[in-house]
Design a protein around this motif. Sequence first.
Motif, PDB file in Angstrom:
ATOM      1  N   LYS A 158       0.823  -1.214   0.000  1.00  0.00           N
ATOM      2  CA  LYS A 158       0.000   0.000   0.000  1.00  0.00           C
ATOM      3  C   LYS A 158       0.851   1.255   0.000  1.00  0.00           C
ATOM      4  O   LYS A 158       0.523   2.252  -0.665  1.00  0.00           O
ATOM      5  CB  LYS A 158      -0.918  -0.027   1.228  1.00  0.00           C
ATOM      6  CG  LYS A 158      -1.945   1.075   1.256  1.00  0.00           C
ATOM      7  CD  LYS A 158      -2.878   0.916   2.452  1.00  0.00           C
ATOM      8  CE  LYS A 158      -3.931   2.017   2.472  1.00  0.00           C
ATOM      9  NZ  LYS A 158      -4.834   1.848   3.638  1.00  0.00           N
ATOM     10  N   VAL A 159       1.963   1.228   0.735  1.00  0.00           N
ATOM     11  CA  VAL A 159       2.814   2.420   0.817  1.00  0.00           C
ATOM     12  C   VAL A 159       3.558   2.643  -0.488  1.00  0.00           C
ATOM     13  O   VAL A 159       3.671   3.779  -0.971  1.00  0.00           O
ATOM     14  CB  VAL A 159       3.795   2.271   2.006  1.00  0.00           C
ATOM     15  CG1 VAL A 159       4.869   3.331   1.961  1.00  0.00           C
ATOM     16  CG2 VAL A 159       3.036   2.357   3.317  1.00  0.00           C
ATOM     17  N   ARG A 160       4.068   1.566  -1.087  1.00  0.00           N
ATOM     18  CA  ARG A 160       4.898   1.695  -2.277  1.00  0.00           C
ATOM     19  C   ARG A 160       4.098   1.759  -3.575  1.00  0.00           C
ATOM     20  O   ARG A 160       4.683   1.872  -4.651  1.00  0.00           O
ATOM     21  CB  ARG A 160       5.855   0.501  -2.356  1.00  0.00           C
ATOM     22  CG  ARG A 160       6.858   0.456  -1.212  1.00  0.00           C
ATOM     23  CD  ARG A 160       7.668  -0.811  -1.252  1.00  0.00           C
ATOM     24  NE  ARG A 160       8.601  -0.894  -0.125  1.00  0.00           N
ATOM     25  CZ  ARG A 160       9.374  -1.935   0.122  1.00  0.00           C
ATOM     26  NH1 ARG A 160       9.315  -3.008  -0.659  1.00  0.00           N
ATOM     27  NH2 ARG A 160      10.191  -1.930   1.165  1.00  0.00           N
ATOM     28  N   ALA A 161       2.788   1.660  -3.521  1.00  0.00           N
ATOM     29  CA  ALA A 161       1.971   1.712  -4.735  1.00  0.00           C
ATOM     30  C   ALA A 161       1.962   3.126  -5.307  1.00  0.00           C
ATOM     31  O   ALA A 161       2.067   4.125  -4.573  1.00  0.00           O
ATOM     32  CB  ALA A 161       0.544   1.258  -4.443  1.00  0.00           C
ATOM     33  N   ALA A 162       1.856   3.213  -6.604  1.00  0.00           N
ATOM     34  CA  ALA A 162       1.807   4.515  -7.265  1.00  0.00           C
ATOM     35  C   ALA A 162       0.481   5.196  -6.981  1.00  0.00           C
ATOM     36  O   ALA A 162      -0.533   4.549  -6.703  1.00  0.00           O
ATOM     37  CB  ALA A 162       2.004   4.331  -8.767  1.00  0.00           C
ATOM     38  N   THR A 163       0.494   6.498  -7.061  1.00  0.00           N
ATOM     39  CA  THR A 163      -0.715   7.276  -6.796  1.00  0.00           C
ATOM     40  C   THR A 163      -1.749   7.025  -7.889  1.00  0.00           C
ATOM     41  O   THR A 163      -1.430   6.971  -9.080  1.00  0.00           O
ATOM     42  CB  THR A 163      -0.384   8.773  -6.724  1.00  0.00           C
ATOM     43  OG1 THR A 163       0.256   9.155  -7.960  1.00  0.00           O
ATOM     44  CG2 THR A 163       0.542   9.068  -5.552  1.00  0.00           C
ATOM     45  N   GLY A 164      -3.006   6.838  -7.459  1.00  0.00           N
ATOM     46  CA  GLY A 164      -4.090   6.616  -8.412  1.00  0.00           C
ATOM     47  C   GLY A 164      -4.296   5.158  -8.789  1.00  0.00           C
ATOM     48  O   GLY A 164      -5.132   4.875  -9.648  1.00  0.00           O
ATOM     49  N   THR A 165      -3.558   4.257  -8.187  1.00  0.00           N
ATOM     50  CA  THR A 165      -3.715   2.832  -8.487  1.00  0.00           C
ATOM     51  C   THR A 165      -4.184   2.089  -7.245  1.00  0.00           C
ATOM     52  O   THR A 165      -3.928   2.523  -6.119  1.00  0.00           O
ATOM     53  CB  THR A 165      -2.385   2.219  -8.968  1.00  0.00           C
ATOM     54  OG1 THR A 165      -1.395   2.392  -7.955  1.00  0.00           O
ATOM     55  CG2 THR A 165      -1.925   2.874 -10.265  1.00  0.00           C
ATOM     56  N   GLU A 166      -4.875   0.997  -7.447  1.00  0.00           N
ATOM     57  CA  GLU A 166      -5.361   0.172  -6.340  1.00  0.00           C
ATOM     58  C   GLU A 166      -4.582  -1.143  -6.336  1.00  0.00           C
ATOM     59  O   GLU A 166      -4.835  -2.032  -7.154  1.00  0.00           O
ATOM     60  CB  GLU A 166      -6.855  -0.116  -6.493  1.00  0.00           C
ATOM     61  CG  GLU A 166      -7.718   1.135  -6.374  1.00  0.00           C
ATOM     62  CD  GLU A 166      -9.187   0.815  -6.469  1.00  0.00           C
ATOM     63  OE1 GLU A 166      -9.501  -0.391  -6.637  1.00  0.00           O
ATOM     64  OE2 GLU A 166     -10.004   1.731  -6.404  1.00  0.00           O
TER      65      GLU A 166
END
Length: 470
Positions: free
Chosen positions: A201-209
Amino acid sequence: MAAGADVRDILELAGGDNDGPISKKDFINSEKKKAKKTTETLTFKRPEGMHREVYALLYSDKKDAPPLLPSDTTQGYRTVKAKLGCKRVRPWKWMPFTNPARRDGAVFHHWRRMAEEGKDYPFARFNKAVQVPVYSEQEYQMYLHDDGWTKAETDHLFDLCKRFDLRFIVVHDRYDHQQYRKRSTEDLKERYYNICGKLTKVRAATGTEPKMYVFDAGHERRRKEQLERLFNRTPDQVAEEEYLMQELRKMESRKKDREKKAQDLQKLITAADTNTEMRRAERKATKKKLPLKREMEKPTVPETAGIKFPDFKSAGVTLRSQRMKLPSSVGQKKIKAIDQILTEREVDLNPMPTEEIVQMFNELRSDLVLVYELKQAHGNCEYEQQMLRHRYEALLKAGGGGGVPVGPPGGGGLEAPGGPEVPAWPGPDDIKGEAKEQIIDVVGAPLTPNSRKRRESASSSSSIKKVKKP
């Protein structure tokens, strides 16, 4: 006896076209190549002006005589056989190799083709390693901190997960329970997957689930506890459970049969009602002498009511007696019953097939089939009623009733011709009150093996107490 090619191969003499190493093309599809060559040499043109059919009667392309009977030239299953020629085989060499999956640099030897020298070990691609996430000190302090876990214990857990490829049973076995707290397998898995979910969750890109790792430790504990209870059952409990399951299946099958019979009976009743209504309407129409649109229309009877005779609407001449022929859907038992009733009533089985007689004869046989089905349904209902009555009496005896009453269930007592009134059937509340002390739970219900044992032991203990009393 050796052939000339073998002698030349032994003496290492040149063999012309057969020199060089053997390849796959030399022994695969070799039959097709030979067939092509033979067809090229033996084919010739058809004479001009001659038809193809006439030419085929003379001989085939291979100048064979035309076959008198159809025949199959293939002999069983055709398998591809390697046909080796006189060419040299591909050279093999005893060479060393290393496995990239190993980190100790061990060198092994095996036979390999000369053309594959210097290539990587072919089975190294099957070595798949699990990617265990790595976190930094800052990420641990900001997102992964937990009061029940220290950082050293978390590092030790992730090190074991990386060493044993997430085999948590092995991880739990190699876990240092002396230095750290004693943890179960579910605790280790819960901690690992919680950290993986937070890092994703922390390392995910912005705007992606991102796909989150979720592990329900409580559900896993309950599942294992239930399995342990199931494993620790006694033979008596297993036998009692099987007995209850069989009784449940019997009850469900009886319920389905009753529902099916009730539906069939309802269809028969509705069919009989529709038949009578349509007959009344036809009689009224004939009295008023109204012109009919269709000549002698048949009543639209449902499929389950009586017999459905087919309509002869085909072109051409047909016999009227065919309309009296019973369809194939009518069984032999029904046909015999119809014939027996007709002979008892002195009705001709093959009357004169006039228009009126055909229609009335078909209606009569349809009504007879309907009466036959209604009699069968009535007999089934009486049989079920008698069976339920016997079961009711058996339950009364098992429940502790002194005698079997004579009166009907749910009604009052019956008065004998010259004596007192016979006791009536006990109601459902009386039966519940008598059997209330015996029914303990689902497993210890009445008429089960364990409940019978408990009743026998209770009766023996009560008789012992009565003997001991002064």
